[in-house]
Design a protein around this motif. Structure first.
Motif, PDB file in Angstrom:
ATOM      1  N   ASP A 257      59.901 -10.862  17.289  1.00  0.00           N
ATOM      2  CA  ASP A 257      58.856  -9.791  17.781  1.00  0.00           C
ATOM      3  C   ASP A 257      58.913  -8.496  17.468  1.00  0.00           C
ATOM      4  O   ASP A 257      57.915  -7.637  17.383  1.00  0.00           O
ATOM      5  N   ALA A 258      60.127  -7.857  16.926  1.00  0.00           N
ATOM      6  CA  ALA A 258      59.919  -6.640  16.297  1.00  0.00           C
ATOM      7  C   ALA A 258      59.124  -6.748  14.700  1.00  0.00           C
ATOM      8  O   ALA A 258      58.729  -7.720  14.268  1.00  0.00           O
ATOM      9  N   ASN A 259      58.982  -5.441  14.271  1.00  0.00           N
ATOM     10  CA  ASN A 259      58.386  -5.139  13.176  1.00  0.00           C
ATOM     11  C   ASN A 259      59.203  -5.429  12.151  1.00  0.00           C
ATOM     12  O   ASN A 259      60.318  -4.789  11.805  1.00  0.00           O
ATOM     13  N   THR A 260      59.162  -6.696  11.178  1.00  0.00           N
ATOM     14  CA  THR A 260      60.112  -6.983  10.173  1.00  0.00           C
ATOM     15  C   THR A 260      59.459  -6.774   8.894  1.00  0.00           C
ATOM     16  O   THR A 260      59.921  -7.482   7.750  1.00  0.00           O
ATOM     17  N   TYR A 261      58.197  -6.078   8.883  1.00  0.00           N
ATOM     18  CA  TYR A 261      57.540  -6.036   7.538  1.00  0.00           C
ATOM     19  C   TYR A 261      58.406  -5.233   6.550  1.00  0.00           C
ATOM     20  O   TYR A 261      59.027  -4.070   6.899  1.00  0.00           O
ATOM     21  N   ARG A 262      58.525  -5.556   5.499  1.00  0.00           N
ATOM     22  CA  ARG A 262      59.058  -4.897   4.133  1.00  0.00           C
ATOM     23  C   ARG A 262      58.177  -4.776   2.953  1.00  0.00           C
ATOM     24  O   ARG A 262      57.552  -5.757   2.614  1.00  0.00           O
ATOM     25  N   GLU A 263      58.039  -3.724   2.191  1.00  0.00           N
ATOM     26  CA  GLU A 263      57.445  -3.695   0.755  1.00  0.00           C
ATOM     27  C   GLU A 263      58.303  -3.522  -0.142  1.00  0.00           C
ATOM     28  O   GLU A 263      59.156  -2.737  -0.242  1.00  0.00           O
ATOM     29  N   ILE A 264      58.257  -4.684  -1.125  1.00  0.00           N
ATOM     30  CA  ILE A 264      59.191  -4.747  -1.842  1.00  0.00           C
ATOM     31  C   ILE A 264      58.492  -4.424  -3.581  1.00  0.00           C
ATOM     32  O   ILE A 264      57.645  -5.104  -3.846  1.00  0.00           O
ATOM     33  N   SER A 265      58.989  -3.165  -3.807  1.00  0.00           N
ATOM     34  CA  SER A 265      58.316  -2.786  -5.055  1.00  0.00           C
ATOM     35  C   SER A 265      59.353  -3.057  -6.238  1.00  0.00           C
ATOM     36  O   SER A 265      60.469  -2.760  -6.153  1.00  0.00           O
ATOM     37  N   SER A 266      58.863  -3.702  -7.101  1.00  0.00           N
ATOM     38  CA  SER A 266      59.916  -4.227  -8.470  1.00  0.00           C
ATOM     39  C   SER A 266      59.072  -3.826  -9.799  1.00  0.00           C
ATOM     40  O   SER A 266      58.001  -3.796 -10.196  1.00  0.00           O
ATOM     41  N   THR A 267      60.134  -3.304 -10.297  1.00  0.00           N
ATOM     42  CA  THR A 267      59.899  -3.023 -12.145  1.00  0.00           C
ATOM     43  C   THR A 267      60.762  -3.778 -12.722  1.00  0.00           C
ATOM     44  O   THR A 267      62.183  -3.759 -12.592  1.00  0.00           O
ATOM     45  N   TYR A 268      60.229  -4.807 -13.628  1.00  0.00           N
ATOM     46  CA  TYR A 268      61.054  -5.824 -14.220  1.00  0.00           C
ATOM     47  C   TYR A 268      61.100  -5.500 -15.728  1.00  0.00           C
ATOM     48  O   TYR A 268      59.778  -5.188 -16.359  1.00  0.00           O
ATOM     49  N   VAL A 269      62.299  -5.317 -16.414  1.00  0.00           N
ATOM     50  CA  VAL A 269      62.243  -5.358 -17.763  1.00  0.00           C
ATOM     51  C   VAL A 269      62.372  -6.959 -18.051  1.00  0.00           C
ATOM     52  O   VAL A 269      63.351  -7.431 -17.951  1.00  0.00           O
ATOM     53  N   HIS A 270      61.406  -7.394 -18.680  1.00  0.00           N
ATOM     54  CA  HIS A 270      61.142  -9.060 -18.795  1.00  0.00           C
ATOM     55  C   HIS A 270      61.220  -9.351 -20.361  1.00  0.00           C
ATOM     56  O   HIS A 270      60.650  -8.722 -21.164  1.00  0.00           O
ATOM     57  N   ILE A 271      62.116 -10.376 -20.566  1.00  0.00           N
ATOM     58  CA  ILE A 271      62.410 -10.690 -22.213  1.00  0.00           C
ATOM     59  C   ILE A 271      62.354 -12.226 -22.056  1.00  0.00           C
ATOM     60  O   ILE A 271      63.311 -12.835 -22.036  1.00  0.00           O
ATOM     61  N   PRO A 272      61.024 -12.505 -22.649  1.00  0.00           N
ATOM     62  CA  PRO A 272      60.945 -14.304 -22.870  1.00  0.00           C
ATOM     63  C   PRO A 272      61.266 -14.368 -24.291  1.00  0.00           C
ATOM     64  O   PRO A 272      60.702 -13.649 -25.288  1.00  0.00           O
ATOM     65  N   LEU A 273      61.784 -15.378 -24.437  1.00  0.00           N
ATOM     66  CA  LEU A 273      61.733 -16.228 -25.933  1.00  0.00           C
ATOM     67  C   LEU A 273      60.912 -17.559 -25.860  1.00  0.00           C
ATOM     68  O   LEU A 273      61.419 -18.351 -24.999  1.00  0.00           O
TER      69      LEU A 273
ATOM     70  N   GLY B 138      58.797 -21.549 -22.527  1.00  0.00           N
ATOM     71  CA  GLY B 138      60.305 -21.092 -23.035  1.00  0.00           C
ATOM     72  C   GLY B 138      61.128 -20.770 -21.873  1.00  0.00           C
ATOM     73  O   GLY B 138      60.837 -20.760 -20.696  1.00  0.00           O
ATOM     74  N   LEU B 139      62.001 -19.774 -22.332  1.00  0.00           N
ATOM     75  CA  LEU B 139      63.033 -19.192 -21.113  1.00  0.00           C
ATOM     76  C   LEU B 139      62.953 -17.627 -21.478  1.00  0.00           C
ATOM     77  O   LEU B 139      62.594 -17.047 -22.350  1.00  0.00           O
ATOM     78  N   SER B 140      63.292 -17.148 -20.328  1.00  0.00           N
ATOM     79  CA  SER B 140      63.099 -15.561 -20.187  1.00  0.00           C
ATOM     80  C   SER B 140      64.336 -15.051 -19.263  1.00  0.00           C
ATOM     81  O   SER B 140      64.796 -15.757 -18.400  1.00  0.00           O
ATOM     82  N   THR B 141      64.786 -13.796 -19.262  1.00  0.00           N
ATOM     83  CA  THR B 141      65.614 -13.104 -18.541  1.00  0.00           C
ATOM     84  C   THR B 141      64.743 -11.734 -18.066  1.00  0.00           C
ATOM     85  O   THR B 141      63.923 -11.440 -18.897  1.00  0.00           O
ATOM     86  N   SER B 142      65.025 -11.245 -17.009  1.00  0.00           N
ATOM     87  CA  SER B 142      64.783  -9.836 -16.406  1.00  0.00           C
ATOM     88  C   SER B 142      65.647  -9.053 -15.744  1.00  0.00           C
ATOM     89  O   SER B 142      66.560  -9.723 -15.181  1.00  0.00           O
ATOM     90  N   ILE B 143      65.451  -7.800 -16.000  1.00  0.00           N
ATOM     91  CA  ILE B 143      66.258  -6.664 -15.276  1.00  0.00           C
ATOM     92  C   ILE B 143      65.272  -5.941 -14.138  1.00  0.00           C
ATOM     93  O   ILE B 143      64.451  -5.543 -14.568  1.00  0.00           O
ATOM     94  N   ASN B 144      65.742  -6.402 -12.854  1.00  0.00           N
ATOM     95  CA  ASN B 144      64.932  -5.625 -11.959  1.00  0.00           C
ATOM     96  C   ASN B 144      65.815  -4.315 -11.534  1.00  0.00           C
ATOM     97  O   ASN B 144      66.538  -4.316 -10.934  1.00  0.00           O
ATOM     98  N   LEU B 145      64.783  -3.328 -12.055  1.00  0.00           N
ATOM     99  CA  LEU B 145      65.387  -1.985 -12.123  1.00  0.00           C
ATOM    100  C   LEU B 145      65.087  -1.409 -10.431  1.00  0.00           C
ATOM    101  O   LEU B 145      65.803  -0.354  -9.950  1.00  0.00           O
ATOM    102  N   SER B 146      64.553  -2.049  -9.566  1.00  0.00           N
ATOM    103  CA  SER B 146      64.383  -1.679  -8.006  1.00  0.00           C
ATOM    104  C   SER B 146      65.196  -2.819  -7.215  1.00  0.00           C
ATOM    105  O   SER B 146      64.679  -2.923  -5.941  1.00  0.00           O
ATOM    106  N   SER B 147      66.084  -3.395  -7.693  1.00  0.00           N
ATOM    107  CA  SER B 147      66.631  -4.436  -7.040  1.00  0.00           C
ATOM    108  C   SER B 147      67.311  -4.171  -5.708  1.00  0.00           C
ATOM    109  O   SER B 147      67.716  -4.938  -4.916  1.00  0.00           O
ATOM    110  N   ASN B 148      68.165  -2.996  -5.631  1.00  0.00           N
ATOM    111  CA  ASN B 148      68.775  -2.434  -4.557  1.00  0.00           C
ATOM    112  C   ASN B 148      70.176  -3.407  -4.423  1.00  0.00           C
ATOM    113  O   ASN B 148      70.797  -3.367  -3.435  1.00  0.00           O
ATOM    114  N   GLU B 149      70.611  -4.008  -5.369  1.00  0.00           N
ATOM    115  CA  GLU B 149      71.686  -5.096  -5.546  1.00  0.00           C
ATOM    116  C   GLU B 149      72.869  -4.085  -4.828  1.00  0.00           C
ATOM    117  O   GLU B 149      73.699  -4.935  -4.163  1.00  0.00           O
TER     118      GLU B 149
END
Length: 235
Positions: free
Chosen positions: A111-127, A146-157
């Protein structure tokens, strides 16, 4: 910007098709372009990111039929292209870039306000491996994967706060497989390659909350990003 790019692309395709298909003209642009061992370029484009959830106990909201709602928005891609010709019909491509995107996320079984806005900036590297059809006048369709990897600069990990303090956390590093298709258009001064590509994360990207019964993470077995990229490559 999207409308402008679409108008330009339609005009280019219409002019080229009209000149070469209907009039029978056979003027080839960039005739030696595909003979190069190495070629370079850049891309601009758009993205739309979503989340895919696997649940420990699937018990969706009786109203919506799901536990979470994801609001997809249009983001922006920019990057560079390095292309290595392996054979007449196969290329190996490295496309490092930066992707900007914002998603809305909400847990529905509360019932509570559970909305989150998730902003992401990815350094994305596909081969990627690009499989080209034989050239037809100034057109050349292709499929790419192919395959790729990314670094999420806004991850908050590494943020000690979790959703109880309003922080939605994701892993910094993610891994994907990608598949798509497009067409090379050989124009007078350069080659333009519009393409569309599906991007699917392999790993679990969710950082769990401290509370094991968290509305956001408690029932999630795995959360992975998936995205659609529409890119315009200039070489």
């Amino acid at each position: 910007m999207r409308k402008l790019i679409a108008i330009i692309l339609i005009a280019i395709c219409h002019h080229t098709a009209q000149a070469q298909i209907f009039s029978g003209e056979r003027v080839l642009n960039q005739q030696n372009f595909d003979q190069q061992r190495w070629s370079w370029g850049y891309f601009l484009g758009f993205n739309s990111y979503d989340f895919d959830f696997d649940y420990k106990d699937y018990n969706p909201s009786p109203v919506t039929g799901q536990d979470f709602a994801v609001e997809k928005r249009t983001g922006f891609n920019v990057g560079l292209v390095g292309n290595l010709k392996l054979s007449n019909n196969i290329d190996l491509r490295l496309e490092p870039g930066v992707n900007f995107n914002t998603r809305g996320f909400q847990a529905l079984r509360a019932d509570a306000n559970t909305y989150r806005e998730i902003s992401s900036t990815y350094v994305h590297i596909p081969l990627l491996v690009k499989f080209n059809a034989n050239r037809l006048n100034n057109f050349r369709p292709f499929v790419v994967g192919g395959l790729s990897t990314s670094i999420n600069l806004s991850s908050n990990e590494n943020n000690p706060d979790d959703n109880s303090a309003g922080q939605f956390r994701m892993t910094t590093n993610s891994y994907y497989y990608e598949i798509g298709f497009g067409i090379d258009l050989y124009l007078y001064y350069f080659k333009l390659s519009p393409s569309i590509r599906g991007v699917f994360a392999i790993n679990d990207e969710l950082i769990r909350d401290t509370d094991p019964n968290s509305l956001y993470t408690g029932n999630v077995e795995k959360m992975s990003s998936r995205a659609i990229f529409i890119n315009f490559t200039f070489q």
